[in-house]
Design an enzyme around this catalytic site. Structure first.
Site, PDB file in Angstrom:
ATOM      1  N   GLU A  55     -58.371  66.827  -2.154  1.00 30.28           N
ATOM      2  CA  GLU A  55     -58.750  65.545  -1.537  1.00 30.28           C
ATOM      3  C   GLU A  55     -57.683  64.475  -1.753  1.00 30.28           C
ATOM      4  O   GLU A  55     -57.987  63.307  -1.978  1.00 30.28           O
ATOM      5  CB  GLU A  55     -60.110  65.061  -2.066  1.00 30.28           C
ATOM      6  CG  GLU A  55     -61.239  66.045  -1.904  1.00 30.28           C
ATOM      7  CD  GLU A  55     -61.444  66.513  -0.475  1.00 30.28           C
ATOM      8  OE1 GLU A  55     -60.986  65.828   0.455  1.00 30.28           O
ATOM      9  OE2 GLU A  55     -62.048  67.579  -0.293  1.00 30.28           O
ATOM     10  N   GLY A  56     -56.438  64.878  -1.653  1.00 33.73           N
ATOM     11  CA  GLY A  56     -55.322  63.969  -1.884  1.00 33.73           C
ATOM     12  C   GLY A  56     -54.890  64.052  -3.332  1.00 33.73           C
ATOM     13  O   GLY A  56     -55.637  63.659  -4.233  1.00 33.73           O
TER      14      GLY A  56
END
Length: 600
Positions: free
Chosen positions: A444-445
């Site tokens: 998620e990043g």
């Protein structure tokens, strides 16, 4: 007996520190009360221990398999998830008009923490579905919502998000998946996706993929990305979902941890093209997807905090039971051995885990509470307050994700260390919890991306630094009027905030004089610096409440003294580390920037 999932930890944060009761008096949450939410948390705890915890080791040992092109999970996964669905936990956070319970986001995060602490990989399937339904509710057309939303909220269909590609992990500007418009208003998608969790499984009726792709003639980069709903199964003439869409799992990624959640190489449109439906406006897909991703980032922070918390509870139980050695003042080998918790260094390791895990839980739940307060403000038509709360939320989101996952991993490692050699074996769950937690700084990043987002976009470009400074100063002002320990911590926090403010102003000057390359070169230590300062704020808030309750003679005295000890530990052992991070920011230490690739 040590409670592995003590509700008291969550209730103290939710009710006493965050004052959930205030949110329940307004807007969309007015139908709830504290007693009802307590009952829901109790049910979640029982279900986590009954359905999720017993199968966690087996799901880790028996990874998902690809059989004749279909993913097969551990046979116990489906029934456990069905129990989660039947309890209403997938539907709970959604609006009542769509079949949900309008449950406050912060309460639902507490529910998810209980499941994540024992079996995060299994929870992932439900978490993605909850986020997918939320995205569709906000950005989908009425026609799309009529067909798909209720089925997601009911947990009959599960959801995924398909962003990354083999050549473009975090660099979504480079994605190549194509979407071609059709005369009937649908689209045909072709492309390959990578790292897609839950792209196939064998327990839900259908899977709804939210896919990023490019339309013909779309602008280059992120401004040319659109979002599409691509189901695994399409409806036949009778309305039943039996027709296979042109999507398939091409392979399974075999991971270090999180083995119970299948992660795939996902092929879209190998033949005639996969049928998809546009979600939102053309070329605005990334904007829509970030609705899902921002909640997912808070969810990653929650997962990291819960895994750290779960590992700490196991380590605490072991330290209370394991007999080993004697006090250093007693050299008599004929004396009985003592539980290892009586050794100061073991207590130090436990304090480190407790300070990190419970500080991270507080940060994540505070962020979730901001989501709730923003929703209340919007329901009341108070756009100014909603914007103010939203700015602080946006600023804290990368910290909640990255700080919790970076330092939560330290706590997970510490749990192994407390158990010693036993912690390094599969006889105890702490090594699995560590492996599971190792994913959270990555997905998620990555945390490096979160750091650049915090400094470059949230603090400087959007003005979030001012909102954060105001919130910190408010806590300092209140703490300076409270009990003795609160006053001490308020003064310590004030000095840390002065450092953050000074460095941030200096970095704003660097952005103007030297450009973004120099500004963002050391974004990671900046995130650690700000993150430690924010978590010190969280511990000040807990200290104020604990001191008040001790003075009034309310609450469990040992529990409250444990809170005060953890706060003292964080301020004495963790907050001073900010000086090291500050030292490479003023001036910007250039070694990582200047080192030549060939030298490495």
């Amino acid at each position: 007996m040590t409670d592995r999932l003590p509700l008291r930890d969550l209730q103290f944060l939710l009710e006493d520190v965050l004052q959930m009761k205030e949110v329940l008096q307004e807007g969309p949450y007015a139908d709830h009360d504290v007693e009802g939410l307590r009952s829901m948390l109790e049910m979640a705890r029982e279900m986590a221990l009954e359905h999720f915890a017993p199968i966690a080791d087996a799901m880790d040992a028996e990874e998902p398999r690809l059989v004749d092109g279909k993913v097969k999970l551990h046979p116990a996964a489906g029934p456990a998830l069905q129990a989660f669905v039947d309890a209403g936990f997938v539907a709970a956070p959604h609006p009542a008009e769509h079949g949900g319970l309008d449950l406050p986001f912060a309460v639902h995060q507490c529910i998810q923490a209980l499941f994540a602490a024992v079996n995060s990989p299994l929870l992932t399937y439900a978490g993605l579905t909850i986020a997918a339904a939320g995205l569709l509710d906000v950005h989908g057309s009425e026609e799309l919502k009529a067909e798909w939303l209720a089925r997601l909220i009911e947990g009959r269909f599960f959801g995924t998000m398909a962003l990354s590609e083999p050549h473009a992990g975090s660099s979504l500007a480079d994605l190549r998946t194509k979407a071609t418009p059709q005369p009937d208003g649908t689209y045909r998608l072709k492309g390959d996706k990578m790292w897609i969790t839950g792209a196939d499984q064998d327990f839900s009726e259908n899977i709804v993929h939210f896919v990023l792709a490019r339309l013909p003639g779309a602008p280059a980069g992120t401004r040319g990305i659109s979002l599409f709903l691509v189901p695994k199964l399409l409806a036949d003439d009778s309305g039943e979902y039996t027709v296979e869409n042109d999507v398939r799992v091409a392979g399974i990624n075999h991971k270090m941890g999180f083995r119970g959640s299948v992660n795939t190489v996902f092929s879209i449109g190998e033949n005639q093209g996969a049928v998809g439906y546009l979600v939102g406006d053309e070329n605005r897909g990334l904007h829509a997807m970030f609705h899902m991703m921002n909640e997912a980032r808070i969810g990653v922070g929650l997962c990291a905090a819960a895994l750290a918390w779960g590992g700490y509870r196991h380590a605490l139980a072991y330290a209370r039971e394991r007999q080993q050695g004697r006090p250093v003042s007693l050299r008599d080998a004929t004396r009985p051995q003592v539980p290892i918790i009586q050794h100061a260094d073991v207590r130090r390791m436990l304090l480190e885990q407790k300070a990190i895990a419970e500080g991270a839980l507080h940060l994540v739940l505070f962020s979730a509470m901001l989501v709730d307060r923003q929703r209340v403000a919007l329901a009341a038509g108070d756009q100014a307050k909603a914007a103010s709360v939203g700015l602080l939320l946006d600023t804290l989101t990368p910290i909640a994700k990255a700080w919790s996952s970076d330092h939560g991993l330290r706590a997970s490692s510490g749990a192994i260390q407390v158990l010693g050699g036993s912690g390094y074996t599969r006889d105890f769950p702490v090594e699995r919890l560590y492996r599971d937690n190792r994913l959270n700084p990555i997905h998620e990043g990555t945390n490096g991306i979160q750091a650049m987002d915090l400094l470059g976009r949230k603090i400087l470009a959007k003005g979030g630094g001012m909102a954060l400074m105001q919130a910190l100063q408010d806590a300092i002002d209140r703490g300076s009027q409270e009990g003795q320990q609160s006053r001490v911590h308020a003064e310590q926090l004030s000095k840390a905030v002065e450092t953050v403010a000074s460095l941030t102003m200096g970095l704003a000057g660097v952005a103007q004089s030297d450009g973004p390359e120099v500004l963002l070169a050391n974004a990671t230590p900046y995130l650690h610096l700000v993150g430690h300062t924010v978590v010190a704020w969280m511990w000040l808030e807990q200290t104020m409440v604990a001191e008040r309750q001790l003075a009034a003679g309310t609450g469990d005295a040992d529990f409250l003294r444990g809170k005060l000890a953890s706060a003292r530990y964080f301020y004495a052992w963790e907050l001073p580390k900010t000086a090291v991070w500050a030292s490479v920011l003023n001036p910007v230490e250039r070694t990582p920037l200047d080192v030549h690739a060939d030298w490495l």
